[in-house]
Design a protein around this motif. Structure first.
Motif, mmCIF file in Angstrom:
data_model
loop_
_atom_site.group_PDB
_atom_site.id
_atom_site.type_symbol
_atom_site.label_atom_id
_atom_site.label_comp_id
_atom_site.label_asym_id
_atom_site.label_seq_id
_atom_site.Cartn_x
_atom_site.Cartn_y
_atom_site.Cartn_z
ATOM 1 N N THR A 1 -1.635 4.489 -14.158
ATOM 2 C CA THR A 1 -1.015 4.503 -12.830
ATOM 3 C C THR A 1 -1.719 3.544 -11.883
ATOM 4 O O THR A 1 -1.086 2.819 -11.108
ATOM 5 C CB THR A 1 -1.050 5.924 -12.246
ATOM 6 O OG1 THR A 1 -0.409 6.818 -13.155
ATOM 7 C CG2 THR A 1 -0.338 5.962 -10.906
ATOM 8 N N GLY A 2 -3.050 3.517 -11.909
ATOM 9 C CA GLY A 2 -3.789 2.593 -11.065
ATOM 10 C C GLY A 2 -3.493 1.145 -11.386
ATOM 11 O O GLY A 2 -3.362 0.301 -10.490
ATOM 12 N N ALA A 3 -3.387 0.850 -12.691
ATOM 13 C CA ALA A 3 -3.076 -0.524 -13.093
ATOM 14 C C ALA A 3 -1.695 -0.942 -12.602
ATOM 15 O O ALA A 3 -1.501 -2.070 -12.122
ATOM 16 C CB ALA A 3 -3.160 -0.646 -14.615
ATOM 17 N N ILE A 4 -0.734 -0.035 -12.710
ATOM 18 C CA ILE A 4 0.616 -0.334 -12.235
ATOM 19 C C ILE A 4 0.604 -0.575 -10.724
ATOM 20 O O ILE A 4 1.286 -1.479 -10.209
ATOM 21 C CB ILE A 4 1.583 0.814 -12.580
ATOM 22 C CG1 ILE A 4 1.813 0.871 -14.097
ATOM 23 C CG2 ILE A 4 2.908 0.642 -11.860
ATOM 24 C CD1 ILE A 4 2.494 -0.360 -14.641
ATOM 25 N N ALA A 5 -0.181 0.209 -9.978
ATOM 26 C CA ALA A 5 -0.258 0.031 -8.521
ATOM 27 C C ALA A 5 -0.831 -1.342 -8.172
ATOM 28 O O ALA A 5 -0.361 -2.020 -7.249
ATOM 29 C CB ALA A 5 -1.104 1.136 -7.908
ATOM 30 N N ILE A 6 -1.854 -1.772 -8.927
ATOM 31 C CA ILE A 6 -2.454 -3.094 -8.674
ATOM 32 C C ILE A 6 -1.447 -4.206 -8.971
ATOM 33 O O ILE A 6 -1.299 -5.164 -8.206
ATOM 34 C CB ILE A 6 -3.730 -3.262 -9.518
ATOM 35 C CG1 ILE A 6 -4.804 -2.275 -9.049
ATOM 36 C CG2 ILE A 6 -4.244 -4.690 -9.437
ATOM 37 C CD1 ILE A 6 -6.038 -2.248 -9.928
ATOM 38 N N VAL A 7 -0.753 -4.077 -10.105
ATOM 39 C CA VAL A 7 0.250 -5.082 -10.457
ATOM 40 C C VAL A 7 1.357 -5.136 -9.406
ATOM 41 O O VAL A 7 1.827 -6.215 -9.009
ATOM 42 C CB VAL A 7 0.823 -4.783 -11.849
ATOM 43 C CG1 VAL A 7 2.024 -5.693 -12.141
ATOM 44 C CG2 VAL A 7 -0.240 -4.958 -12.917
ATOM 45 N N LEU A 8 1.790 -3.962 -8.936
ATOM 46 C CA LEU A 8 2.838 -3.894 -7.917
ATOM 47 C C LEU A 8 2.400 -4.583 -6.635
ATOM 48 O O LEU A 8 3.164 -5.338 -6.018
ATOM 49 C CB LEU A 8 3.203 -2.432 -7.642
ATOM 50 C CG LEU A 8 4.278 -2.196 -6.573
ATOM 51 C CD1 LEU A 8 5.594 -2.816 -7.013
ATOM 52 C CD2 LEU A 8 4.454 -0.706 -6.312
ATOM 53 N N ALA B 1 0.821 -1.211 0.000
ATOM 54 C CA ALA B 1 0.000 0.000 0.000
ATOM 55 C C ALA B 1 0.853 1.257 0.000
ATOM 56 O O ALA B 1 0.547 2.241 -0.698
ATOM 57 C CB ALA B 1 -0.934 -0.011 1.210
ATOM 58 N N LEU B 2 1.931 1.257 0.766
ATOM 59 C CA LEU B 2 2.821 2.423 0.800
ATOM 60 C C LEU B 2 3.463 2.660 -0.567
ATOM 61 O O LEU B 2 3.556 3.794 -1.033
ATOM 62 C CB LEU B 2 3.900 2.209 1.862
ATOM 63 C CG LEU B 2 3.443 2.350 3.319
ATOM 64 C CD1 LEU B 2 4.573 1.973 4.265
ATOM 65 C CD2 LEU B 2 2.985 3.780 3.603
ATOM 66 N N LEU B 3 3.915 1.577 -1.194
ATOM 67 C CA LEU B 3 4.518 1.718 -2.523
ATOM 68 C C LEU B 3 3.503 2.238 -3.542
ATOM 69 O O LEU B 3 3.819 3.105 -4.379
ATOM 70 C CB LEU B 3 5.081 0.377 -2.981
ATOM 71 C CG LEU B 3 6.277 -0.176 -2.181
ATOM 72 C CD1 LEU B 3 6.635 -1.579 -2.667
ATOM 73 C CD2 LEU B 3 7.473 0.753 -2.314
ATOM 74 N N SER B 4 2.275 1.739 -3.474
ATOM 75 C CA SER B 4 1.235 2.191 -4.405
ATOM 76 C C SER B 4 0.870 3.647 -4.160
ATOM 77 O O SER B 4 0.633 4.412 -5.110
ATOM 78 C CB SER B 4 -0.011 1.310 -4.268
ATOM 79 O OG SER B 4 0.298 -0.043 -4.559
ATOM 80 N N LEU B 5 0.833 4.048 -2.897
ATOM 81 C CA LEU B 5 0.494 5.440 -2.570
ATOM 82 C C LEU B 5 1.535 6.395 -3.128
ATOM 83 O O LEU B 5 1.204 7.462 -3.664
ATOM 84 C CB LEU B 5 0.384 5.586 -1.051
ATOM 85 C CG LEU B 5 -0.101 6.940 -0.529
ATOM 86 C CD1 LEU B 5 -1.501 7.243 -1.046
ATOM 87 C CD2 LEU B 5 -0.086 6.972 0.997
ATOM 88 N N VAL B 6 2.789 6.018 -3.002
ATOM 89 C CA VAL B 6 3.862 6.855 -3.561
ATOM 90 C C VAL B 6 3.719 6.955 -5.074
ATOM 91 O O VAL B 6 3.882 8.030 -5.670
ATOM 92 C CB VAL B 6 5.237 6.269 -3.188
ATOM 93 C CG1 VAL B 6 6.351 6.988 -3.945
ATOM 94 C CG2 VAL B 6 5.466 6.372 -1.698
ATOM 95 N N LEU B 7 3.365 5.852 -5.706
ATOM 96 C CA LEU B 7 3.209 5.845 -7.158
ATOM 97 C C LEU B 7 2.039 6.718 -7.603
ATOM 98 O O LEU B 7 2.139 7.481 -8.575
ATOM 99 C CB LEU B 7 3.007 4.407 -7.636
ATOM 100 C CG LEU B 7 2.945 4.183 -9.148
ATOM 101 C CD1 LEU B 7 4.259 4.590 -9.794
ATOM 102 C CD2 LEU B 7 2.624 2.728 -9.456
ATOM 103 N N LEU B 8 0.918 6.630 -6.876
ATOM 104 C CA LEU B 8 -0.265 7.415 -7.245
ATOM 105 C C LEU B 8 -0.048 8.895 -6.998
ATOM 106 O O LEU B 8 -0.481 9.741 -7.779
ATOM 107 C CB LEU B 8 -1.480 6.907 -6.465
ATOM 108 C CG LEU B 8 -1.972 5.494 -6.851
ATOM 109 C CD1 LEU B 8 -3.040 5.026 -5.875
ATOM 110 C CD2 LEU B 8 -2.506 5.497 -8.282
ATOM 111 N N ARG B 9 0.582 9.227 -5.913
ATOM 112 C CA ARG B 9 0.827 10.642 -5.611
ATOM 113 C C ARG B 9 1.812 11.255 -6.587
ATOM 114 O O ARG B 9 1.832 12.461 -6.789
ATOM 115 C CB ARG B 9 1.364 10.783 -4.188
ATOM 116 C CG ARG B 9 0.281 10.621 -3.126
ATOM 117 C CD ARG B 9 0.821 10.964 -1.759
ATOM 118 N NE ARG B 9 -0.231 10.968 -0.750
ATOM 119 C CZ ARG B 9 -0.046 11.230 0.532
ATOM 120 N NH1 ARG B 9 1.192 11.492 0.960
ATOM 121 N NH2 ARG B 9 -1.051 11.222 1.378
#
Length: 416
Positions: A93-100, A16-24
């Motif tokens: 970006t959302g797709a990348i966060a899900i994959v990550l 979740a932390l990694l995805s949050l950084v990516l989305l922000r």
């Protein structure tokens, strides 16, 4: 179950932390050119103020305004280009966060499933020692070890030699009380790779000799038994090794196999202590020295010890005193003429004599270490522990002596 819940929460939190950084990271704020525009406009106002105060001449003020205006136009062009440029796509970006998230969670599970031990509880030192003792008590016998040993490759044997060995087998089978015949049979069976048959012949030789044997005979029996099982030290081989070390605790081959047994039952710490001392005893080039040198670094890693290379035959190991001499030639000659029972009585008598002398008249640290080591080989652990405690009190103010005594206690397994 609790373990999996905790690990799942930690993994999800990390993902979740990694995805949050990516989305922000999608919104980078105002471009740098916008900040430059604010600075240049402030500079224009400052030019008017300086002209009003008489700090600047009209001609200088005009040149400054022209230069600032040019910079404003450039910065404005850059700001408009940044504003109309393409930003990071939200859907991508959302797709990348899900994959990550999937990679972190799935990868963590796969790594642990392959490298970890699901359901394996934490083991403290005492639990590990108890588990090793249980493993030693319940390990397979010599016969089971031989049955499960991998098949050894066939050896190319000259027909004439094979015929002679067959004749030797027949003769040794007919003369069951011929010690020399059994010794020859053990030697030639070993040459052919028939280690189980060689071990049986060697055991017959020891039986026929009725105790008129040396420490090396028991050491050879143990080695043949170990080779017959493909390197596994069985309880029967352990008994032969114990007898060898009782007669000669400095037998290098027996010490190597004793350390190997300790490693196999889950006591790499004891194995390292035995091997490091044996390696330092040497001599350089001995078969057991070469075998220890090739394995001791791995044993040190398993024991949690930072390994420092030991020069074979140096006896200059940190925390170790000089080698304690073994029995005299007269003692060895006398032991060879005794039965097994009489030899055991003699050894215990020597131990008792040394114990009494140390208790009444005292002795050197090496003598105390010798007594602790002898009691350890005889498996008189309780008494060895008492002697070790007494020696610590006697040499409490002599650090070098304590190092020698502690080394002997470690080899005997008293400090675990």
């Amino acid at each position: 179950m609790t373990f999996w819940i905790v690990i799942s929460l930690i993994t999800l939190a990390t993902a979740a932390l990694l995805s949050l950084v990516l989305l922000r990271g999608r919104d980078s704020g105002e471009p740098a050119a916008a900040y430059d525009l604010q600075v240049y406009r402030q500079q224009l106002r400052d030019v008017d103020k300086d002209l009003a105060r008489g700090v600047l001449q009209e001609a200088d003020a005009d040149r400054t305004r022209t230069e600032i205006s040019r910079r404003i136009l450039t910065a404005d062009t850059q700001a408009q280009a940044a504003a109309t440029g393409r930003s990071q796509p939200r859907a991508f970006t959302g797709a990348i966060a899900i994959v990550l998230t999937g990679l972190v969670c799935g990868g963590t599970y796969l790594l642990y499933a392959n490298l970890g031990a699901p359901g394996y509880s934490d083991l403290g030192l005492q639990l590990r020692i108890n588990a090793a003792a249980e493993r030693a008590a319940n390990r397979p016998s010599q016969a089971e070890g031989e049955a499960s040993a991998p098949a050894s490759p066939e050896r190319v044997v000259e027909p004439g030699y094979a015929t002679l060995v067959d004749q030797l087998r027949k003769t040794a089978g007919e003369r069951t009380d011929d010690a020399e015949g059994q010794a020859l049979l053990a030697q030639h069976e070993a040459n052919l790779g028939n280690f189980a048959a060689a071990a049986e012949a060697k055991a017959n030789y020891i039986r026929i000799m009725s105790g008129d044997v040396e420490a090396r005979d028991f050491g050879e029996l143990a080695e043949l038994q170990i080779m017959a099982t493909g390197g596994y030290v069985s309880p029967e081989a352990e008994d032969a090794l114990r007898t060898t070390l009782t007669l000669n605790r400095f037998d290098g081959g027996a010490r190597y196999y004793w350390g190997l047994m300790m490693a196999q039952i889950g006591r790499p710490d004891v194995a390292y202590e035995i091997w490091s001392e044996t390696l330092a005893m040497g001599p350089e080039g001995a078969p057991w020295v070469n075998a220890i040198s090739s394995q001791i670094e791995d044993i040190a890693f398993r024991a949690g010890v930072e390994y420092t290379p030991i020069e074979p035959g140096s006896m200059a190991m940190p925390g170790r005193g000089p080698a304690v001499p073994g029995p005299s030639e007269d003692d060895i000659a006398a032991a060879q003429e005794m039965s097994v029972e009489d030899r055991q009585h003699m050894i215990r008598g020597m131990v008792e004599g040394l114990s009494d002398r140390l208790a009444t008249a005292g002795g050197t640290p090496q003598e105390w270490a010798r007594l602790i080591g002898a009691l350890g080989v005889l498996q008189d652990t309780e008494r060895a522990q008492a002697i070790y405690a007494e020696a610590q009190q006697v040499f409490a103010d002599v650090p070098d002596a304590l190092e020698t005594i502690t080394a002997a206690a470690e080899s005997a397994g008293l400090t675990q």
